[in-house]
Design a protein around this motif. Structure first.
Motif, short mmCIF file in Angstrom:
data_model
loop_
_atom_site.label_atom_id
_atom_site.label_comp_id
_atom_site.label_asym_id
_atom_site.label_seq_id
_atom_site.Cartn_x
_atom_site.Cartn_y
_atom_site.Cartn_z
N UNK A 1 -38.80 11.85 27.62
CA UNK A 1 -38.49 11.11 28.55
C UNK A 1 -39.66 10.26 29.41
N UNK A 2 -40.60 10.56 28.62
CA UNK A 2 -41.76 9.78 29.30
C UNK A 2 -41.84 8.27 28.99
N UNK A 3 -42.22 7.45 29.81
CA UNK A 3 -42.30 5.93 29.59
C UNK A 3 -43.51 5.84 28.59
N UNK A 4 -43.56 4.86 27.59
CA UNK A 4 -44.46 4.41 26.82
C UNK A 4 -44.70 2.80 27.12
N UNK A 5 -45.93 2.65 27.22
CA UNK A 5 -46.44 1.19 27.33
C UNK A 5 -47.03 0.46 26.25
N UNK A 6 -46.75 -0.56 25.53
CA UNK A 6 -47.31 -1.32 24.63
C UNK A 6 -48.09 -2.53 25.04
N UNK A 7 -49.36 -2.90 24.74
CA UNK A 7 -49.86 -4.04 24.85
C UNK A 7 -50.72 -4.36 23.63
N UNK A 8 -50.30 -5.28 22.92
CA UNK A 8 -50.80 -5.65 21.99
C UNK A 8 -50.97 -7.46 21.67
N UNK A 9 -51.69 -7.65 20.69
CA UNK A 9 -51.96 -9.09 20.38
C UNK A 9 -52.30 -8.98 18.95
N UNK B 1 -36.67 4.72 12.39
CA UNK B 1 -37.09 5.87 13.08
C UNK B 1 -37.56 5.64 14.62
N UNK B 2 -38.26 4.22 14.75
CA UNK B 2 -38.74 3.91 16.11
C UNK B 2 -37.41 3.80 17.05
N UNK B 3 -36.27 3.11 16.41
CA UNK B 3 -35.38 2.96 17.38
C UNK B 3 -34.59 4.09 17.86
N UNK B 4 -34.86 5.13 17.07
CA UNK B 4 -34.17 6.62 17.40
C UNK B 4 -35.19 7.40 18.27
N UNK B 5 -36.39 7.10 18.05
CA UNK B 5 -37.22 7.53 19.06
C UNK B 5 -37.56 7.02 20.46
N UNK B 6 -37.34 5.60 20.33
CA UNK B 6 -37.62 5.20 21.77
C UNK B 6 -36.20 4.69 22.50
N UNK B 7 -35.92 4.68 23.63
CA UNK B 7 -34.74 4.16 24.27
C UNK B 7 -35.22 3.15 25.32
N UNK B 8 -34.30 2.11 25.61
CA UNK B 8 -34.28 1.22 26.68
C UNK B 8 -35.81 0.56 26.52
N UNK B 9 -36.09 0.05 25.22
CA UNK B 9 -37.24 -0.58 24.65
C UNK B 9 -37.00 -2.13 25.14
N UNK B 10 -38.03 -2.81 25.84
CA UNK B 10 -37.93 -4.08 26.10
C UNK B 10 -39.42 -4.84 25.94
N UNK C 1 -39.56 7.28 25.69
CA UNK C 1 -39.65 8.32 24.32
C UNK C 1 -38.47 9.26 24.69
N UNK C 2 -37.64 9.30 23.71
CA UNK C 2 -36.29 10.03 23.76
C UNK C 2 -36.68 11.73 24.09
N UNK C 3 -37.38 12.16 23.08
CA UNK C 3 -37.84 13.39 23.08
C UNK C 3 -38.34 14.18 24.36
#
Length: 104
Positions: A96-104, A58-67, A92-94
């Protein structure tokens, strides 16, 4: 067998660029905890290879250009435990907004 730190390193290296190899890292008895996922309507915990692969599909289909970037991995004294701090972003494919992830 990989140490936990090596497994995390391979996870970040292959998740995007070699997704088929990434799938080979996922054990049948994996437990993947996602403590912030419920705020987005997703489960807090995925149990077993099938649940993880379905969620990631699901994630791979919902988010593009993930790095991933700014990856820091710390091995614990025992080779079966490690922790990673990481930042990531994608679009976010749907929406076009950028999503940011900060995690530990």
């Amino acid at each position: 067998m990989y140490s936990a730190a090596e497994l995390l390193k391979h996870h970040f290296e292959t998740f995007v660029d070699n997704h088929e190899k990434w799938k080979s890292l996922i054990a049948p008895d994996i437990v993947w905890e996602l403590p912030f996922a419920p705020s987005l309507g997703h489960p807090e915990k995925l149990v077993g290879r099938e649940q993880v692969l379905n969620h990631v599909a699901w994630f791979v289909g919902a988010v593009e250009s993930f790095r991933f970037h700014d990856i820091r991995i710390q091995q614990f004294a025992d080779s079966l435990s490690a922790v990673a701090q990481v930042k990531a972003q994608g679009i976010i494919t749907e929406t076009g907004k950028t999503c940011l992830l900060y995690t530990s």
